[in-house]
Structures are given as C-alpha cells and as structure tokens.
Design an enzyme around this catalytic site. Structure first.
Site, PDB file in Angstrom:
ATOM      1  CG  HIS A   1      -2.226  -0.740   1.047  1.00 25.63           C
ATOM      2  ND1 HIS A   1      -2.392  -2.264   1.416  1.00 25.63           N
ATOM      3  CD2 HIS A   1      -3.432  -0.647   0.391  1.00 25.63           C
ATOM      4  CE1 HIS A   1      -3.257  -2.715   1.257  1.00 25.63           C
ATOM      5  NE2 HIS A   1      -4.331  -1.724   0.636  1.00 25.63           N
TER       6      HIS A   1
ATOM      7  CE  LYS B   1      -3.648  -0.410   4.899  1.00 21.43           C
ATOM      8  NZ  LYS B   1      -5.216   0.168   5.044  1.00 21.43           N
TER       9      LYS B   1
HETATM   10  N1  LIG Z   1     -13.068  -0.827   2.832  1.00 26.35           N
HETATM   11  C1  LIG Z   1     -12.297  -0.417   1.997  1.00 26.35           C
HETATM   12  O1  LIG Z   1     -12.476  -0.794   0.749  1.00 26.35           O
HETATM   13  C2  LIG Z   1     -11.110   0.632   1.973  1.00 26.35           C
HETATM   14  C3  LIG Z   1     -10.407   0.994   0.682  1.00 26.35           C
HETATM   15  C4  LIG Z   1      -9.734   2.230   1.085  1.00 26.35           C
HETATM   16  C5  LIG Z   1      -9.528   2.794   2.353  1.00 26.35           C
HETATM   17  N2  LIG Z   1     -10.156   2.141   3.536  1.00 26.35           N
HETATM   18  C6  LIG Z   1      -9.805   2.669   4.800  1.00 26.35           C
HETATM   19  O2  LIG Z   1     -10.816   3.774   4.810  1.00 26.35           O
HETATM   20  C7  LIG Z   1     -10.091   4.762   5.823  1.00 26.35           C
HETATM   21  C8  LIG Z   1      -9.982   6.016   5.123  1.00 26.35           C
HETATM   22  O3  LIG Z   1      -8.789   6.006   4.238  1.00 26.35           O
HETATM   23  P1  LIG Z   1      -8.331   7.290   3.339  1.00 26.35           P
HETATM   24  O4  LIG Z   1      -7.149   6.867   2.554  1.00 26.35           O
HETATM   25  O5  LIG Z   1      -9.561   8.078   3.010  1.00 26.35           O
HETATM   26  O6  LIG Z   1      -7.479   7.870   4.849  1.00 26.35           O
HETATM   27  P2  LIG Z   1      -7.475   9.368   5.053  1.00 26.35           P
HETATM   28  O7  LIG Z   1      -6.468   9.640   6.148  1.00 26.35           O
HETATM   29  O8  LIG Z   1      -7.029  10.169   3.580  1.00 26.35           O
HETATM   30  O9  LIG Z   1      -8.731  10.001   5.255  1.00 26.35           O
HETATM   31  C9  LIG Z   1      -9.418   9.790   6.786  1.00 26.35           C
HETATM   32  C10 LIG Z   1     -10.114  11.032   7.044  1.00 26.35           C
HETATM   33  O10 LIG Z   1     -10.588  10.759   8.235  1.00 26.35           O
HETATM   34  C11 LIG Z   1     -10.461  12.307   9.090  1.00 26.35           C
HETATM   35  N3  LIG Z   1     -10.288  11.770  10.527  1.00 26.35           N
HETATM   36  C12 LIG Z   1      -9.331  11.128  11.198  1.00 26.35           C
HETATM   37  N4  LIG Z   1      -9.325  11.185  12.438  1.00 26.35           N
HETATM   38  C13 LIG Z   1     -10.826  11.563  12.838  1.00 26.35           C
HETATM   39  C14 LIG Z   1     -11.350  11.962  13.844  1.00 26.35           C
HETATM   40  N5  LIG Z   1     -11.222  11.492  15.144  1.00 26.35           N
HETATM   41  N6  LIG Z   1     -12.798  12.355  13.875  1.00 26.35           N
HETATM   42  C15 LIG Z   1     -13.228  12.798  12.439  1.00 26.35           C
HETATM   43  N7  LIG Z   1     -12.554  12.728  11.383  1.00 26.35           N
HETATM   44  C16 LIG Z   1     -11.271  12.042  11.508  1.00 26.35           C
HETATM   45  C17 LIG Z   1      -9.125  12.621   8.542  1.00 26.35           C
HETATM   46  O11 LIG Z   1      -9.022  13.985   9.001  1.00 26.35           O
HETATM   47  C18 LIG Z   1      -9.355  12.341   7.196  1.00 26.35           C
HETATM   48  O12 LIG Z   1      -9.622  13.463   6.274  1.00 26.35           O
HETATM   49  C19 LIG Z   1      -8.894   3.957   6.176  1.00 26.35           C
HETATM   50  O13 LIG Z   1      -9.168   3.107   7.621  1.00 26.35           O
HETATM   51  C20 LIG Z   1      -8.371   2.865   5.020  1.00 26.35           C
HETATM   52  O14 LIG Z   1      -7.473   1.829   5.658  1.00 26.35           O
HETATM   53  C21 LIG Z   1     -11.041   1.107   3.254  1.00 26.35           C
END
Ligand SMILES: NC(=O)c1ccc[n+]([C@@H]2O[C@H](COP(=O)([O-])OP(=O)(O)OC[C@H]3O[C@@H](n4cnc5c(N)ncnc54)[C@H](O)[C@@H]3O)[C@@H](O)[C@H]2O)c1
Length: 251
Positions: free
Chosen positions: A143, A147
């Site tokens: 990744h 991450k």
């Molecule tokens: N299920 C799937 O298919 C899949 C695919 C991609 C990513 N993901 C997961 O989704 C999540 C997000 O991924 P991303 O790449 O967008 O990450 P990212 O870090 O770009 O986005 C996360 C967002 O959450 C916000 N955040 C963090 N802590 C917070 C809190 N306490 N309160 C409110 N907002 C908060 C951050 O400000 C950020 O904007 C990760 O856990 C990732 O592993 C899952």
C-alpha cells in the site's frame, strides 16, 4: 428521490473520491459529512463531530479512522440509520460495538469494497481447500506510504476467510525477525510493503514442493472502493437491522 448520504471522513482521500463520484450520480446525494480536518471546501455541511449532524439523511458511508468511530457510533445509536463501515484497523471492542448497533440498524462492514478482491477471496478459499497442508500459504500486501495500519484490513480479511475454510487451524505470523526457527505447518504468514502511492496490492501465495501458485489482485484506482461503497449504500437503504457484508451484496 435520491438516497441522502452522510459521509464520515469526507475530507480524506476516499471521502473526496466518494463525493466526486456522488456528484455524477442520479440516485445518491451527499447531504452532510464529518471530518476533523476542514481543509476541503465541500458543497455540504461538514461537522467536526458526527453526532452533531442536524441534517436529515438515509444512510451513512464511513471512510475515516478508528479514532473517529466513537462519534460515528453515537450518531448511529441516535438515528438508527443504516451504515456502510469501510474504515480498517478496528479493535475487537469496536467490532463488538458494531454487533450491538446492528440490533437496531443495518450495518454493512467490509475491509475491502472492490468486487475483484472478493472474487480473489473466493478463488483462494477453493485453492486452500485443495492445496493445504501440502502447500504453505502466505499473504503479501502493498500500500501507499500514508497508510497507518499493517497488515491491511484486506489481508486480514483474506486470512480470516482462508482460516475459516481450513477449520481455524492456521496461526498468523506477522514477523519472523525475532525467532530463529523453521516455518511451522500451521503458519499463515502476512507481509506488508509500504511505499509511494500504491493503491492496494494483495497476493495469496501457495508454495508447494517445486511449484507455487499466486492469486493476485491489484487496485489501480480508489474508484473501485468508492463504487463498491456507493453500491453498498444503495443496497442497505431500507434494509432491516442486522449485519451485512460483501457476500450479501454480490449474491
Ligand atoms: N474498505 C475499503 O474498501 C477501503 C478502501 C480504502 C481505504 N479504506 C480505509 O478507509 C479509511 C480512510 O482511508 P483514506 O485513505 O481516505 O484515509 P485518509 O487519512 O485520507 O482520510 C481519513 C479522514 O478521516 C479524518 N479523521 C481522522 N480522525 C478523525 C476523527 N477523530 N474524527 C473525524 N475525522 C477524522 C481525517 O481528517 C481524514 O480526512 C482507512 O481506514 C483505510 O484503510 C478502506
């Protein structure tokens, strides 16, 4: 009328892909979101705490961070609305809390929303049933450098599916650096690579005597996860309380 979505983590990488795709959708509309960061200007209200949302919505999509989940869980408890939870790296306590919330709300959880990975799991389960214990099984994932959790939620999801197929005989090995011993028969190794902008690679390797088989999935764009999450939101709107997963959507 379009399905009204509350987007948790709306200003993150995935949140921005979802809001971009939703703009072109006829049947889904993001009406509110939540994020700690206010760095992105969104065409809908963004609440710092999910539970402060005072906008009516039909379904929640969450791509955030485990630290954001207590507030999101409070919103689910207060509204009893369906929720598609895509955040990975959840602790056991958070998974149990989701079971509790599913008594009153429809809760869809998947560490990987792409159709391709879910097909990989089904192929790997069939291969494991035939090849184990003659072949050793290893999962390798890669990744992007941002991450925070390792191994990936998807790698664990694949491992759990294989373990279920093999009557929970496997023991997960995350790190071989601290032991000096040969690989055990029941080991399932999980290795993580982090670097650059890799969207998501997963390989299930079956290593036998003088031959190997690899089943590989490569996500080339975050759109595959976003499209899956939007499909899950459409699927979940109006469903009765309970736990749902990708299998329910695919079937
Ligand atoms: N299920 C799937 O298919 C899949 C695919 C991609 C990513 N993901 C997961 O989704 C999540 C997000 O991924 P991303 O790449 O967008 O990450 P990212 O870090 O770009 O986005 C996360 C967002 O959450 C916000 N955040 C963090 N802590 C917070 C809190 N306490 N309160 C409110 N907002 C908060 C951050 O400000 C950020 O904007 C990760 O856990 C990732 O592993 C899952």
């Amino acid at each position: 009328m379009a399905i009204r979505v509350f987007l948790n983590g709306c200003n993150g990488r995935m949140g921005q892909v979802i809001s971009g795709l939703a703009k072109d959708s006829q049947d889904l509309e993001i009406v509110a979101g939540s994020d700690l960061s206010q760095a992105v200007v969104q065409p809908f209200p963004v609440f710092a705490r999910a539970q402060d949302c005072d906008v009516a919505f039909d379904v929640i999509i969450d791509f955030s961070n485990p630290a954001a989940l207590p507030n999101l869980f409070e919103l689910i408890r207060n509204t009893q609305k369906p929720a598609v939870i895509c955040t990975t790296g959840l602790e056991e306590a958070e998974k149990n809390e989701l079971d509790g919330l599913a008594q009153a709300s429809a809760i869809f959880v998947s560490a990987n929303m792409s159709l391709g990975v879910n097909i990989l799991i089904s192929l790997a389960q069939k291969a494991a049933a035939i090849l184990y214990p003659d072949f050793d099984i290893e999962i390798i994932e890669a990744h992007h450098r941002q991450k925070v959790d390792a191994p990936s939620g998807t790698a664990l999801m694949i491992a759990d599916a294989l373990n279920q197929t093999l009557d929970n005989q496997l023991e997960y090995t995350y790190d071989r650096s601290q032991v000096r011993q040969k690989r055990g028969d029941r080991e399932l190794g999980l290795s993580s690579i982090r670097g650059g902008t890799i969207v998501g690679e997963h390989t299930v390797l079956f290593a036998g005597g003088e031959e190997t088989i690899s089943i590989h999935h490569s996500a080339q764009s975050r759109n595959v996860f976003a499209r899956g999450a939007l499909a899950a939101a459409r699927f979940l709107a109006g469903k009765p309380a309970g736990r749902y997963e990708m299998k329910d959507l695919i079937n």
